[in-house]
Design an enzyme around this catalytic site. Structure first.
Site, short mmCIF file in Angstrom:
data_model
loop_
_atom_site.label_atom_id
_atom_site.label_comp_id
_atom_site.label_asym_id
_atom_site.label_seq_id
_atom_site.Cartn_x
_atom_site.Cartn_y
_atom_site.Cartn_z
N GLU A 2 -12.04 7.65 68.85
CA GLU A 2 -11.44 6.73 67.87
C GLU A 2 -11.42 7.36 66.48
O GLU A 2 -10.50 7.13 65.70
CB GLU A 2 -12.21 5.40 67.88
CG GLU A 2 -11.48 4.24 67.24
CD GLU A 2 -10.23 3.77 67.99
OE1 GLU A 2 -10.00 4.22 69.13
OE2 GLU A 2 -9.47 2.97 67.41
N HIS A 26 -5.39 10.71 69.05
CA HIS A 26 -6.10 10.82 70.34
C HIS A 26 -5.59 12.04 71.11
O HIS A 26 -6.37 12.81 71.68
CB HIS A 26 -5.84 9.57 71.19
CG HIS A 26 -6.63 8.36 70.79
ND1 HIS A 26 -8.00 8.35 70.71
CD2 HIS A 26 -6.24 7.10 70.48
CE1 HIS A 26 -8.42 7.14 70.37
NE2 HIS A 26 -7.37 6.35 70.21
N HIS A 40 -1.36 6.94 65.55
CA HIS A 40 -2.71 6.69 66.09
C HIS A 40 -2.90 7.41 67.43
O HIS A 40 -3.86 8.16 67.61
CB HIS A 40 -2.87 5.17 66.27
CG HIS A 40 -4.21 4.75 66.79
ND1 HIS A 40 -5.24 4.36 65.97
CD2 HIS A 40 -4.71 4.67 68.05
CE1 HIS A 40 -6.31 4.04 66.69
NE2 HIS A 40 -6.01 4.23 67.96
N GLU A 41 -1.96 7.23 68.34
CA GLU A 41 -2.10 7.86 69.66
C GLU A 41 -1.98 9.37 69.55
O GLU A 41 -2.57 10.11 70.34
CB GLU A 41 -1.06 7.30 70.64
CG GLU A 41 -1.07 5.78 70.83
CD GLU A 41 -2.44 5.21 71.19
OE1 GLU A 41 -3.29 5.95 71.73
OE2 GLU A 41 -2.67 4.02 70.90
#
Lengths: 493, 493
Positions: free
Chosen positions: B291, B265, B261-262
């Site tokens: 997001e 980003h 997930h990160e």
């Protein structure tokens, strides 16, 4: 508190807070940052420096500094230090500041290659520019402060001390060394050679031990970190101090003594007067004082017979293996070994001042215009021959070894030896004032020493100039006597 | 480039550079800082924010913004964004900014205790103050921007999208969910229950695997770090991005999916247009877009059948033990499990939007004055009952669970679900445009997906508003359709 002074305190707190941000980013750059972050970090630090400088030289600042009055010893010292900072910041025209930053950066870059290749000719034109700009800066600072040009540079690293304070001390040391060094070598040769503990020493074990030792000395990890970097240093801020070291598997000596050294710096920062945080008077009093605090921990206390008697068994418990090399008397021989060498950073405490004295003389001549950059290698070789009786085989092991001059830092070198001498003088005063100080060290207990240092040095911030700090703590200005006495005890007895 | 615009670019670069310094210090505070550094860090961040704000609202800025002209699409967008930033910064009187910062900080502090004790009454008066100040800020921003008060707050997190864009999408999703959730539960119950891989999973192994996976996705560690923090996040700057995660020995799932997930980003930041670095148009386009980039990696790509077929054997090779739990079909059942729960951050992708829709409705009512803070727990319980058919047994698992409102963030929540929907719409467009995208994922190869995202999203910076970005990348503004289609395929087939 009159209004101009109150406003000044607010503005200086703001400047100091920007300095804290820079300190943290500087630590990150050395200890954490991935290589690709370098360019952006340079910009960030430049903008922070520019904003802080802008606040310092703003017209409102000059007006308030002229109008402010301060009562009480601490506030008066604080205001005087504000005026000093403003005077130094406004003394240099912006064009000179920018030219200096560019020239230093260019020279430093070339120097890295030139040192590796031992190629003085490559760096020479860059260093000539750096020196020319430093002469200009020294002249401007001299005009603004009334100090001599060289003293005006020194004053940037250790306020309140100049060449006239240093010269007689260094001359006395030079005479002492001429006699002491051959005697120390003779004594050393008559004794058994030390035995090195056999590695490899696991990084994890070294790290855990280093942390435990620094805690033992007094560092509180609620307000500190221990990390790794290529060149060990102490950074951060008084409530969040960051020390670094470097681990090699073959030996724990470098990391462990390095951690003790940086712990001394860290404890100074931690012990600065919290009530004066972010005010000039609440800051460390200069580089010589700072070095005295790292060396009193690393050289005076940690290599003392008393502490080694506690440390030896601790080290053996951590690393195991043959206990013989961990015997305190072997550690003493290992960590108090005299050797004439070319490299300052590898020098023992007896010969280290010779390296500094050489640089002190040469940089005075460079700034004074009595020595041309082109003649530096020759002057260096002559000086080494005179001071230590050895001649560097190349410039890599001569005038190219240090970053300082190649990055524009002139007037810094004396701080190392002033710090070593101050450490000895402070240790002698602490021993006289605190009964049982060595008995405590023999239990691995630094509390009595630390308590005295907190009261006499750390907690004083910048309230006193260097010599007044020494007078208040030891009854005398800085002298070489206690340092020589310390060396006699360790190397000539 | 006319002179006022050139000056503006210089000033905005300076502001952005101060923002980079703050981002680094924020990362340090969460990932590195010892607890005792907190107070000083708060001051450092406040001073940096104050300096940046001062530069933004300075009179010269207003003059140059009025006089500046910019040619070309990027420069025109850049100038418009400068004007927008200035308009928002000057809309709020300094007294309101200060009161808001104080109230948010006080409320957030009380909330930490109140949540632990499930004691809404304790935080209620603080939250009332926060809401009152947010209403005031929303009114001021509304007057300056012409947006409705709630939209003016939303605009602070995701420029270019308002409640009128969101409302029909959320209404459609609500209708979809009422039917889809029970069906998904039924299908899930008819299939074998997933088996959890058995730990413990050594932190070192998890860390090495997490780093390798993030590199596989495309993160270059010459410009990145992976560390640990209590709440995982992505921080830092485009050339030095810092992601964090949290390791627990019982399961690698949280850390590994969190790192993916990160990484999403981080890749967005890394892919921003370098030629527009430190200019408003070169920044990420908002929280919903951000997001979408984390979720397209974590939810769309990493939990796809294709990637799981590659990942399963990799995980087993790293952790060993019984291979059965690492079978791709078991991992799919494990990581695509639907459950009606109380806690947003623990929700699956099907029910997550219900948590956001609830908050979107409630925060509009709070800002609009249609809901009193005192009535929040009841309204929350009613909403949960209506949306998911469950009633929280206490406020800890109800309106006290999130930090956002208690720290003054209103208008942020929709970004989560807009991001999830945008991720699905972008993934569908990428699949249509890039042949072999899933075949590549089945080889653990993200390059085709990343290449498309770099061109269509990352490299666009803030040149386009959210809806125009979606139009340019997918041919349509944001809709719920692709997200629902994605969920049908995963949970209803």
């Amino acid at each position: 508190m009159n209004e101009p002074y109150a406003r000044l305190k607010g503005r200086f707190a703001r400047i100091a807070t920007l300095g804290e941000a820079s300190a943290m980013l500087g630590w990150d750059a050395s200890a954490m940052m991935p290589p690709g972050g370098g360019a952006a970090r340079g910009e960030q630090l430049a903008v922070l420096a520019g904003v802080a400088h802008g606040l310092l030289v703003a017209p409102e600042m000059a007006e308030d500094l002229a109008a402010a009055t301060a009562e009480g010893e601490w506030d008066a010292a604080n205001l005087a230090l504000m005026r000093r900072a403003h005077r130094r910041a406004t003394a240099l025209p912006e064009s000179l500041v920018e030219a200096t930053a560019r020239a230093n950066s260019a020279c430093e870059k070339v120097w890295r290659e030139a040192r590796a290749a031992s190629d003085f000719a490559a760096v020479r034109p860059f260093l000539e520019t750096v020196v020319a700009l430093q002469r200009e800066a020294a002249a401007a600072l001299s005009a603004a402060t009334g100090l001599t040009p060289y003293d005006a540079l020194m004053d940037g690293f250790q306020p309140g001390i100049g060449a006239a304070d240093v010269e007689p001390i260094f001359t006395a040391y030079e005479a002492f060394l001429a006699d002491a060094l051959p005697r120390a070598e003779e004594i050393q040769a008559s004794r058994p050679a030390p035995v090195r503990p056999q590695g490899p020493f696991a990084t994890e074990t070294q790290r855990a031990l280093g942390r435990r030792l620094s805690e033992r000395v007094g560092l509180d990890y609620d307000h500190a970190r221990l990390d790794e970097s290529l060149h060990p240093f102490c950074g951060g801020t008084p409530t969040d101090v960051r020390i670094t070291t470097r681990y090699v598997p073959e030996s724990f000596e470098q990391a462990m003594l390095g951690i003790l050294h940086e712990t001394g710096h860290a404890l100074y920062e931690r012990g600065l007067p919290a009530g004066w945080a972010r005010q000039p008077v609440g800051e460390a009093s200069g580089m010589a004082t700072h070095e005295s605090q790292s060396l009193i921990i690393e050289m005076q206390a940690s290599r003392s017979d008393a502490f080694l008697s506690w440390l030896g068994p601790e080290l053996h418990a951590a690393f195991g293996g043959d206990p013989a090399p961990y015997a305190p008397e072997n550690l003493a021989r290992l960590w108090r070994r005299v050797e004439r060498g070319f490299i300052r950073t590898e020098a023992d405490e007896l010969t280290y001042p010779a390296h500094v004295i050489l640089r002190f003389r040469l940089e005075q001549a460079l700034i004074g215009g009595d020595l041309a950059v082109a003649d530096l290698p020759g002057a260096w070789a002559e000086g080494m021959e005179r001071l230590l009786g050895i001649t560097p085989p190349d410039d890599r092991r001569g005038c190219l070894q240090d970053i300082h001059w190649h990055d524009g830092a002139f007037g810094y070198f004396p701080s190392y030896t002033l710090g070593a001498m101050a450490a000895a003088q402070l240790m002698a005063a602490a021993r006289a004032a605190v009964p049982g100080l060595d008995r405590a060290l023999a239990r691995g207990d630094f509390a009595p020493l630390l308590g005295w240092l907190r009261a006499r040095v750390h907690g004083q911030g910048s309230r006193l100039g260097f010599q007044d700090l020494m007078r208040a703590a030891t009854g005398r200005p800085l002298e070489a006597a206690d340092f020589m006495e310390h060396l006699r005890g360790r190397y000539l007895a």
